[in-house]
Scaffold this active site. Structure first.
Site, PDB file in Angstrom:
ATOM      1  CG  LEU A 171     -12.406  58.706  47.343  1.00  0.00           C
ATOM      2  CD1 LEU A 171     -12.124  59.499  48.612  1.00  0.00           C
ATOM      3  CD2 LEU A 171     -11.740  57.333  47.393  1.00  0.00           C
ATOM      4  CB  SER A 172     -11.017  61.596  45.388  1.00  0.00           C
ATOM      5  OG  SER A 172      -9.881  62.323  45.039  1.00  0.00           O
ATOM      6  CB  ALA A 173     -12.207  62.422  40.695  1.00  0.00           C
TER       7      ALA A 173
END
Length: 436
Positions: free
Chosen positions: A184-186
């Site tokens: 997720l995300s980073a």
């Protein structure tokens, strides 16, 4: 940006070094990180989006944290990461592996308890390796997806994650031919890194609210990658991947891309750029070979097929959600996850569909029906001001973006004109000179 959420892929400051890693810059970098955090609203520990509001008391089964095994020695660990493993009670011999990468401010335990992957590890018999970064690497516990020293083959955090996979093979008897990665995300951006730097290790990956490989190389450029995003040609994006492991001739990993339509932290256009990157790597065009809707919320799925009919790139656009991992708490066959913390959004169980994409579900359940042929797409040619007024585009910071696709249209004024094509309903793409 209308709000700031605590789990962006780009950290609000350069990563403070741990012991032995850029030590002489530690104090300067930490001060810079703190200053940038203040400049961006210091909301990294504050309230999230409406869908990520503080959760009600969890059910008894959700309160029990998953039992993760801490692995303290798995190689040289040049990226100074932590390794945890979720091992199902009935793990078969030569089990597949899924590497899971958390978002900023999160931990391996938080990701394990909420993302829902362990449900399918138990059901289908695969090992989940949770990599974890710390504040010693990055002030906000983001994987350093934008730092060249952590994103190149054989270096930093990327090398540490690779060593975790090798350890899983020797310590748990895992099948090195069936290794996948998601995050997720980073963690999604770091998933892109692992697929590019180690295409010989990972058979497939799923990037959730992430960034294309090779987009950012420092803090400033990383913020631009997040929003408004960076527009490059498919060929340029693909070359960045090929440069990560020169001489590699394939087969390239299969890639699923998940993104919320209302993501105000990582612009939805990143899903388009990721699609461009990986379809070009696979030698495919950017027009989907088949489309369908999946899940309880009619997530729009576009598939790009290899010559043998396999879906090698998939884009899943989740309607009505912001920045986070889509989950669907419950005990149904297609449900998973929990919303006990921010950035796990009650919507669709992405873990179920990601596990299917990875080929780990062991079933022969037919795919959802392909959308029937539709009427010719509707097109509009107008200036950016009119597109926004008509609801075909949105404006942020004086810039305009097509609704649905998130494609950048330029300045919010009457002097910039574009043709937008609507397909499916409510999803607009730039079609200058090409709309029927």
């Amino acid at each position: 940006m209308p709000y700031v959420v605590p789990s962006p892929p780009a950290p609000p400051g350069a990563p403070p070094p741990g012991p032995g890693r850029r030590g002489r810059w530690s104090r300067t970098v930490r001060r810079f990180a703190a200053a940038v955090a203040l400049a961006t609203g210091a909301a990294l520990a504050g309230p999230g989006t409406a869908e990520a509001a503080p959760a009600a008391p969890l059910a008894a089964e959700a309160r029990a944290a998953a039992a993760l095994e801490r692995v303290t020695s798995f190689g040289a660990n040049p990226g100074s990461l932590n390794m945890y493993v979720y091992r199902p009670a009935a793990l078969p011999a030569s089990a597949p592996v899924v590497v899971a990468l958390h978002g900023c401010t999160q931990s391996a335990q938080v990701y394990s308890d909420n993302a829902g992957l362990n449900t399918f590890a138990d059901r289908h018999g695969f090992l989940v390796v949770y990599a974890e970064t710390t504040t010693a690497n990055n002030a906000n516990k983001c994987f350093n997806w934008f730092q060249p020293g952590d994103t190149r083959r054989g270096q930093g955090e990327a090398a540490s994650i690779r060593q975790m996979v090798a350890h899983a093979a020797t310590a748990y008897g895992a099948d090195t031919g069936r290794v996948q990665v998601t995050g997720l995300s980073a963690g999604g951006a770091m998933t892109s890194v692992m697929l590019a730097a180690y295409p010989d290790v990972f058979a497939a990956g799923a990037v959730v609210a992430g960034i294309p490989y090779g987009c950012g190389t420092d803090v400033v450029s990383a913020f631009g990658c997040m929003s408004p995003g960076v527009d490059r040609t498919p060929a340029a994006w693909a070359q960045a991947v090929r440069n990560a492991h020169p001489g590699f001739a394939g087969p390239w990993p299969r890639v699923a891309i998940w993104h919320g339509d209302n993501d105000a932290t990582v612009a939805p256009r990143n899903a388009d750029e990721l699609r461009d990157q990986w379809t070009a790597v696979h030698g495919l065009g950017q027009t989907p070979d088949r489309t369908s809707t999946i899940g309880p919320n009619s997530t729009r799925r576009s598939e790009y097929l290899a010559a043998d009919g396999r879906s090698v790139v998939e884009v899943d656009r989740v309607p009505g959600i912001g920045h986070g991992t889509p989950v669907d708490p419950g005990s149904g066959a297609e449900q998973c996850g929990a919303t006990g913390t921010q950035h796990f959004i009650d919507s669709i169980c992405s873990g179920y569909w990601i596990t299917r994409f990875f080929g780990l579900d062991g079933t022969t359940t037919p795919e959802p029906p392909v959308d029937p042929p539709t009427e010719p797409a509707a097109c509009w040619t107008a200036n950016n001001y009119e597109h926004v007024r008509a609801g075909r585009a949105t404006t942020t910071g004086g810039q305009v973006y097509a609704k649905g696709s998130g494609q950048h249209l330029g300045l919010y004024n009457t002097f910039v004109t574009h043709t937008l094509k609507e397909s499916p309903a409510g999803h607009y793409v730039v079609a200058d000179g090409s709309c029927p």
